[in-house]
Write an enzyme that holds these catalytic residues in place. Structure first.
Site, PDB file in Angstrom:
ATOM      1  N   CYS A  87     -24.417  40.267  22.100  1.00 33.49           N
ATOM      2  CA  CYS A  87     -24.776  39.552  23.328  1.00 33.49           C
ATOM      3  C   CYS A  87     -25.632  40.423  24.260  1.00 33.49           C
ATOM      4  O   CYS A  87     -25.691  41.641  24.117  1.00 33.49           O
ATOM      5  CB  CYS A  87     -23.527  39.032  24.047  1.00 33.49           C
ATOM      6  SG  CYS A  87     -22.747  40.209  25.170  1.00 33.49           S
ATOM      7  N   HIS A  94     -20.533  37.617  27.696  1.00 35.01           N
ATOM      8  CA  HIS A  94     -19.883  38.316  26.585  1.00 35.01           C
ATOM      9  C   HIS A  94     -18.670  37.544  26.038  1.00 35.01           C
ATOM     10  O   HIS A  94     -18.541  37.335  24.832  1.00 35.01           O
ATOM     11  CB  HIS A  94     -19.452  39.732  26.946  1.00 35.01           C
ATOM     12  CG  HIS A  94     -18.559  40.285  25.888  1.00 35.01           C
ATOM     13  ND1 HIS A  94     -19.041  40.769  24.693  1.00 35.01           N
ATOM     14  CD2 HIS A  94     -17.205  40.316  25.784  1.00 35.01           C
ATOM     15  CE1 HIS A  94     -18.032  41.075  23.912  1.00 35.01           C
ATOM     16  NE2 HIS A  94     -16.909  40.819  24.541  1.00 35.01           N
ATOM     17  N   ASP A 114      -5.599   9.101  29.401  1.00 33.09           N
ATOM     18  CA  ASP A 114      -4.289   9.315  28.792  1.00 33.09           C
ATOM     19  C   ASP A 114      -3.339   9.873  29.848  1.00 33.09           C
ATOM     20  O   ASP A 114      -3.772  10.293  30.918  1.00 33.09           O
ATOM     21  CB  ASP A 114      -4.386  10.308  27.621  1.00 33.09           C
ATOM     22  CG  ASP A 114      -4.893  11.680  28.072  1.00 33.09           C
ATOM     23  OD1 ASP A 114      -5.691  11.731  29.023  1.00 33.09           O
ATOM     24  OD2 ASP A 114      -4.495  12.693  27.467  1.00 33.09           O
ATOM     25  N   GLN A 165      -0.586  11.902  22.090  1.00 28.22           N
ATOM     26  CA  GLN A 165       0.427  12.545  22.934  1.00 28.22           C
ATOM     27  C   GLN A 165       1.757  12.531  22.174  1.00 28.22           C
ATOM     28  O   GLN A 165       1.748  12.488  20.965  1.00 28.22           O
ATOM     29  CB  GLN A 165       0.513  11.826  24.296  1.00 28.22           C
ATOM     30  CG  GLN A 165      -0.773  11.950  25.131  1.00 28.22           C
ATOM     31  CD  GLN A 165      -1.005  13.372  25.677  1.00 28.22           C
ATOM     32  OE1 GLN A 165      -0.126  14.228  25.633  1.00 28.22           O
ATOM     33  NE2 GLN A 165      -2.220  13.611  26.175  1.00 28.22           N
ATOM     34  N   GLY A 187      -1.717  17.293  25.364  1.00 27.57           N
ATOM     35  CA  GLY A 187      -0.348  17.639  25.711  1.00 27.57           C
ATOM     36  C   GLY A 187       0.154  18.944  25.125  1.00 27.57           C
ATOM     37  O   GLY A 187       1.361  19.160  25.053  1.00 27.57           O
ATOM     38  N   CYS A 238     -20.847  43.535  19.112  1.00 27.46           N
ATOM     39  CA  CYS A 238     -21.295  42.281  19.718  1.00 27.46           C
ATOM     40  C   CYS A 238     -22.808  42.305  19.929  1.00 27.46           C
ATOM     41  O   CYS A 238     -23.375  43.329  20.312  1.00 27.46           O
ATOM     42  CB  CYS A 238     -20.580  42.053  21.045  1.00 27.46           C
ATOM     43  SG  CYS A 238     -21.060  40.516  21.856  1.00 27.46           S
ATOM     44  N   ASP A 273     -11.730  23.593  23.213  1.00 27.05           N
ATOM     45  CA  ASP A 273     -12.297  23.985  24.506  1.00 27.05           C
ATOM     46  C   ASP A 273     -11.208  24.755  25.237  1.00 27.05           C
ATOM     47  O   ASP A 273     -10.022  24.479  25.048  1.00 27.05           O
ATOM     48  CB  ASP A 273     -12.674  22.769  25.362  1.00 27.05           C
ATOM     49  CG  ASP A 273     -11.461  22.161  26.037  1.00 27.05           C
ATOM     50  OD1 ASP A 273     -10.723  21.422  25.367  1.00 27.05           O
ATOM     51  OD2 ASP A 273     -11.218  22.450  27.221  1.00 27.05           O
ATOM     52  N   ASP A 320     -14.138  15.156  29.509  1.00 30.10           N
ATOM     53  CA  ASP A 320     -12.724  14.773  29.516  1.00 30.10           C
ATOM     54  C   ASP A 320     -12.589  13.601  30.489  1.00 30.10           C
ATOM     55  O   ASP A 320     -13.406  13.436  31.402  1.00 30.10           O
ATOM     56  CB  ASP A 320     -11.828  15.951  29.919  1.00 30.10           C
ATOM     57  CG  ASP A 320     -10.365  15.695  29.543  1.00 30.10           C
ATOM     58  OD1 ASP A 320     -10.059  14.597  29.027  1.00 30.10           O
ATOM     59  OD2 ASP A 320      -9.523  16.590  29.766  1.00 30.10           O
ATOM     60  N   SER A 321     -11.551  12.799  30.284  1.00 35.14           N
ATOM     61  CA  SER A 321     -11.440  11.522  30.984  1.00 35.14           C
ATOM     62  C   SER A 321     -11.029  11.641  32.433  1.00 35.14           C
ATOM     63  O   SER A 321     -11.168  10.699  33.193  1.00 35.14           O
ATOM     64  CB  SER A 321     -10.397  10.670  30.278  1.00 35.14           C
ATOM     65  OG  SER A 321      -9.160  11.365  30.270  1.00 35.14           O
ATOM     66  N   GLY A 322     -10.481  12.787  32.818  1.00 34.74           N
ATOM     67  CA  GLY A 322     -10.003  12.907  34.187  1.00 34.74           C
ATOM     68  C   GLY A 322      -8.509  12.676  34.303  1.00 34.74           C
ATOM     69  O   GLY A 322      -7.886  13.077  35.272  1.00 34.74           O
ATOM     70  N   GLY A 323      -7.927  12.047  33.291  1.00 39.03           N
ATOM     71  CA  GLY A 323      -6.493  11.798  33.317  1.00 39.03           C
ATOM     72  C   GLY A 323      -5.714  13.094  33.482  1.00 39.03           C
ATOM     73  O   GLY A 323      -4.860  13.230  34.360  1.00 39.03           O
ATOM     74  N   PHE A 324      -6.070  14.066  32.661  1.00 40.48           N
ATOM     75  CA  PHE A 324      -5.378  15.357  32.671  1.00 40.48           C
ATOM     76  C   PHE A 324      -5.478  16.041  34.034  1.00 40.48           C
ATOM     77  O   PHE A 324      -4.494  16.589  34.534  1.00 40.48           O
ATOM     78  CB  PHE A 324      -5.988  16.251  31.587  1.00 40.48           C
ATOM     79  CG  PHE A 324      -5.374  17.612  31.497  1.00 40.48           C
ATOM     80  CD1 PHE A 324      -4.103  17.787  30.986  1.00 40.48           C
ATOM     81  CD2 PHE A 324      -6.080  18.733  31.923  1.00 40.48           C
ATOM     82  CE1 PHE A 324      -3.540  19.048  30.890  1.00 40.48           C
ATOM     83  CE2 PHE A 324      -5.524  20.002  31.825  1.00 40.48           C
ATOM     84  CZ  PHE A 324      -4.252  20.160  31.311  1.00 40.48           C
ATOM     85  N   CYS A 366     -23.686  43.349  25.911  1.00 41.07           N
ATOM     86  CA  CYS A 366     -23.382  44.493  25.051  1.00 41.07           C
ATOM     87  C   CYS A 366     -24.635  45.232  24.595  1.00 41.07           C
ATOM     88  O   CYS A 366     -24.584  46.426  24.326  1.00 41.07           O
ATOM     89  CB  CYS A 366     -22.559  44.036  23.849  1.00 41.07           C
ATOM     90  SG  CYS A 366     -20.911  43.487  24.334  1.00 41.07           S
TER      91      CYS A 366
HETATM   92  N1  GUN Z   1      -6.916  18.847  28.400  1.00 40.84           N
HETATM   93  C1  GUN Z   1      -5.903  19.600  27.918  1.00 40.84           C
HETATM   94  N2  GUN Z   1      -4.872  18.814  27.529  1.00 40.84           N
HETATM   95  C2  GUN Z   1      -5.246  17.538  27.774  1.00 40.84           C
HETATM   96  C3  GUN Z   1      -4.600  16.262  27.591  1.00 40.84           C
HETATM   97  O1  GUN Z   1      -3.472  16.150  27.120  1.00 40.84           O
HETATM   98  N3  GUN Z   1      -5.308  15.156  27.984  1.00 40.84           N
HETATM   99  C4  GUN Z   1      -6.573  15.256  28.502  1.00 40.84           C
HETATM  100  N4  GUN Z   1      -7.204  14.129  28.863  1.00 40.84           N
HETATM  101  N5  GUN Z   1      -7.189  16.428  28.681  1.00 40.84           N
HETATM  102  C5  GUN Z   1      -6.536  17.557  28.319  1.00 40.84           C
HETATM  103 ZN    ZN Z   2     -20.991  41.192  24.062  1.00 33.19          ZN
END
Ligand code: GUN
Ligand code: ZN
Length: 378
Positions: free
Chosen positions: A312, A341, A151, A195, A222, A310, A272, A97-101, A315
């Protein structure tokens, strides 16, 4: 298979079931079968889980974070170690992720300008500046397979005017990110982030502007920022199916098992969320029979496995009684076994979704999960 298909960034949709898609995304560190859940490894490690275990439970790709890795240990240090794959001994794909968030959500004192965002480190309070070009250079040093643009993630409850202006800035930043690393100039992919808050027409504006920039994939940002679930689903249903069909679609930071199924139903390919790992450490476990709160007294002498369905390591080898004991005694093994798990549960969910889409039975799979998780809160 032709050479063309193996080029990083290539994305093939093999089957659809309604809006749901079953695809393959090619990266420099291997193919990703979608829909996919991506475990979160913010600081270059998935909390409490080794790369060996991540492989065993079927993780195809993990996340890292530009903000954290830039501050510590530093992207240049990582580059000198040969990149994050080598440094962390993970040879499958990595998305950063870019770090913006994080700059926006960690409430670090910040100042947004056209040039970028100024913020203070959550570690020592020192001042730093992220520009679109800078976050791409950092992600280049990290060597991630998928880079995200800088962003501005507008939180829930911002007014229309602010949201409209903000998405335009996000578009200008996205363009600068792409210019800093033009399409096809290397093996790393770059995704744009849509966004527009909770205004459907603004989401469409953001999508229109970003789809004119040649990204290898498009993310929905967002969402899951404190809004009621129906508001999130409303935006997801509106914008998900409208994203470019021939590119991978990524829903950022979402969500519960039912949220993920809702995303898949609306055409999303990648997810994620910290929920499985965070909840694991709190003793909240996802099973095929519903949520289990392992600290409850009812499990004190329960010799049965956490989830009879499961496969794993947890389990297959331990009882609920033992898992409750580990949690109560604050043993580190508790976090490890619980995380293995919960991650396996999320990975299996997307495995089942892939199979169901191929068989045209995605709606049935969804009903099965709804029957177990409908009444459960996040
Ligand atoms: N992770 C969850 N939401 C966002 C988002 O809007 N922007 C970014 N860069 N990461 C996120
Ligand atoms: Zn499990």
């Amino acid at each position: 298979m032709s050479k063309e298909i193996k080029k990083p960034g290539n994305f093939t949709v093999h089957a659809t079931d309604g809006n749901a898609r079953r695809g393959t995304l090619v990266t420099a560190h291997g193919d990703i079968q979608t829909p996919v859940y991506m475990p979160v490894g913010t600081q270059g490690a998935v909390k409490a889980v080794s790369p060996r275990d991540l492989r065993e439970i079927g993780s195809q790709i993990i996340l890292g974070n530009t903000y954290h890795l830039y501050l510590r240990p530093g992207d240049e240090l990582i580059a000198r170690r040969g990149g994050l794959h080598k440094f962390a001994n993970w040879d499958r794909p990595i998305l950063t992720d870019s770090g913006g968030f994080q700059v926006f959500s960690l409430e670090s004192i910040r100042k947004i300008t056209e040039q970028g965002v100024e913020f203070r480190s959550y570690i020592d309070g020192s001042k730093h500046f992220f520009s679109p070009e800078k976050v791409i250079s950092i992600q280049n040093n990290i060597g991630s397979d998928i880079m995200m643009v800088l962003d501005e993630c507008v939180g829930y409850g911002n007014d229309r005017d602010y949201t409209a202006k903000s998405l335009e800035l996000t578009t200008r930043w996205a363009r600068r990110c792409r210019e800093a690393y033009p399409a096809g100039s290397g093996d790393q992919l770059m995704f744009g982030i849509i966004q527009g808050g909770f205004h459907k027409d603004l989401r469409e504006v953001s999508l229109e502007q970003l789809s004119e920039i040649p990204f290898e994939g498009y993310a929905i940002g967002g969402l899951s920022v404190g809004e009621p679930i129906p508001d999130m689903y409303d935006i997801l249903q509106h914008i998900g199916p409208k994203l470019p069909f021939e590119k991978p679609r990524y829903l950022m930071g979402v969500g519960t098992p039912l949220d993920i199924l809702e995303g898949i139903a609306n055409g999303v390919d990648m997810f994620d969320c910290v929920l499985p790992t965070r909840n694991a450490r709190n003793g909240t476990l996802y099973t095929s029979l519903g949520k289990v709160n392992i600290k409850r007294a009812q499990y004190r002498e329960d010799d049965s496995p956490l989830d009879p369905n499961c496969d794993c390591y947890t389990c297959r080898n331990f009882s609920k009684s033992y898992l409750r004991h580990l949690y109560t005694a604050k043993e580190l093994l508790s976090s490890q076994l619980n995380s293995i798990h919960n991650l396996r549960f999320f990975l299996k969910l997307t495995e089942q979704a892939r199979e169901a889409i191929e068989n045209g039975t995605f709606a049935d799979l969804r009903k099965k999960y709804e029957a177990v998780y409908e009444a459960v809160t996040r």
